[in-house]
Design a protein around this motif. Structure first.
Motif, PDB file in Angstrom:
ATOM      1  N   LEU A   1      -7.995   8.630  -4.365  1.00 13.33           N
ATOM      2  CA  LEU A   1      -6.850   7.753  -4.163  1.00 13.33           C
ATOM      3  C   LEU A   1      -5.614   8.410  -4.751  1.00 13.33           C
ATOM      4  O   LEU A   1      -5.653   8.955  -5.852  1.00 13.33           O
ATOM      5  N   THR A   2      -4.524   8.345  -3.997  1.00  7.72           N
ATOM      6  CA  THR A   2      -3.261   8.884  -4.487  1.00  7.72           C
ATOM      7  C   THR A   2      -2.655   7.905  -5.482  1.00  7.72           C
ATOM      8  O   THR A   2      -3.072   6.740  -5.569  1.00  7.72           O
ATOM      9  N   GLU A   3      -1.641   8.366  -6.206  1.00  9.96           N
ATOM     10  CA  GLU A   3      -0.950   7.463  -7.131  1.00  9.96           C
ATOM     11  C   GLU A   3      -0.366   6.278  -6.365  1.00  9.96           C
ATOM     12  O   GLU A   3      -0.417   5.145  -6.835  1.00  9.96           O
ATOM     13  N   ARG A   4       0.140   6.528  -5.178  1.00 11.57           N
ATOM     14  CA  ARG A   4       0.711   5.439  -4.365  1.00 11.57           C
ATOM     15  C   ARG A   4      -0.359   4.404  -4.023  1.00 11.57           C
ATOM     16  O   ARG A   4      -0.121   3.203  -4.096  1.00 11.57           O
ATOM     17  N   GLN A   5      -1.552   4.870  -3.633  1.00 12.20           N
ATOM     18  CA  GLN A   5      -2.626   3.933  -3.304  1.00 12.20           C
ATOM     19  C   GLN A   5      -3.045   3.134  -4.542  1.00 12.20           C
ATOM     20  O   GLN A   5      -3.316   1.948  -4.437  1.00 12.20           O
ATOM     21  N   LEU A   6      -3.097   3.787  -5.689  1.00 13.07           N
ATOM     22  CA  LEU A   6      -3.433   3.079  -6.928  1.00 13.07           C
ATOM     23  C   LEU A   6      -2.369   2.026  -7.229  1.00 13.07           C
ATOM     24  O   LEU A   6      -2.697   0.896  -7.612  1.00 13.07           O
ATOM     25  N   ARG A   7      -1.096   2.382  -7.060  1.00 13.25           N
ATOM     26  CA  ARG A   7      -0.024   1.410  -7.291  1.00 13.25           C
ATOM     27  C   ARG A   7      -0.156   0.198  -6.373  1.00 13.25           C
ATOM     28  O   ARG A   7       0.053  -0.932  -6.791  1.00 13.25           O
ATOM     29  N   ARG A   8      -0.518   0.442  -5.121  1.00 12.88           N
ATOM     30  CA  ARG A   8      -0.655  -0.659  -4.166  1.00 12.88           C
ATOM     31  C   ARG A   8      -1.795  -1.594  -4.566  1.00 12.88           C
ATOM     32  O   ARG A   8      -1.733  -2.788  -4.341  1.00 12.88           O
ATOM     33  N   ILE A   9      -2.874  -1.026  -5.134  1.00  9.26           N
ATOM     34  CA  ILE A   9      -3.972  -1.871  -5.608  1.00  9.26           C
ATOM     35  C   ILE A   9      -3.492  -2.761  -6.737  1.00  9.26           C
ATOM     36  O   ILE A   9      -3.788  -3.961  -6.777  1.00  9.26           O
ATOM     37  N   ILE A  10      -2.694  -2.203  -7.653  1.00  8.10           N
ATOM     38  CA  ILE A  10      -2.219  -2.958  -8.807  1.00  8.10           C
ATOM     39  C   ILE A  10      -1.138  -3.961  -8.413  1.00  8.10           C
ATOM     40  O   ILE A  10      -1.203  -5.140  -8.766  1.00  8.10           O
ATOM     41  N   TYR A  11      -0.146  -3.511  -7.692  1.00  3.39           N
ATOM     42  CA  TYR A  11       1.042  -4.331  -7.443  1.00  3.39           C
ATOM     43  C   TYR A  11       1.109  -4.940  -6.043  1.00  3.39           C
ATOM     44  O   TYR A  11       2.044  -5.668  -5.742  1.00  3.39           O
ATOM     45  N   GLY A  12       0.143  -4.627  -5.202  1.00  2.00           N
ATOM     46  CA  GLY A  12       0.120  -5.232  -3.883  1.00  2.00           C
ATOM     47  C   GLY A  12       0.930  -4.576  -2.842  1.00  2.00           C
ATOM     48  O   GLY A  12       1.609  -3.692  -2.771  1.00  2.00           O
TER      49      GLY A  12
END
Length: 86
Positions: free
Chosen positions: A75-86
């Motif tokens: 998972l990219t940092e962007r994908q991780l951010r989307r998991i956290i912040y939607g």
């Protein structure tokens, strides 16, 4: 109830009782059965509690995911951010 052979092995190699060994095995299995999204959210919250910054957290989580029993997809940092912040 976990595999009786596994419980017997853990009892034979540790000071745990059969009941304690079964509980530990169940806990480990539950931990590794956790969906990636749930793991990422929980781990992010845990690391934030101790003052880690998002940049450090996302790099650490991405690395940790590669070591799971059934490795999560990269998972990219962007994908991780989307998991956290939607």
């Amino acid at each position: 109830m976990p595999d009786p052979d596994l419980v017997a092995h853990v009892v034979a190699t540790t000071p745990l009782t059969p009941g304690e060994a079964a509980r530990v095995i169940d806990d480990v299995i539950a931990f590794h059965a956790q969906p990636v999204e749930a793991y990422v959210r929980a781990r992010h919250a845990h690391l934030k509690t101790y003052g880690a910054k998002n940049h450090e957290i996302f790099a650490r989580i991405a690395e940790e995911l590669t070591h799971r029993v059934v490795a999560a997809p990269e998972l990219t940092e962007r994908q991780l951010r989307r998991i956290i912040y939607g």
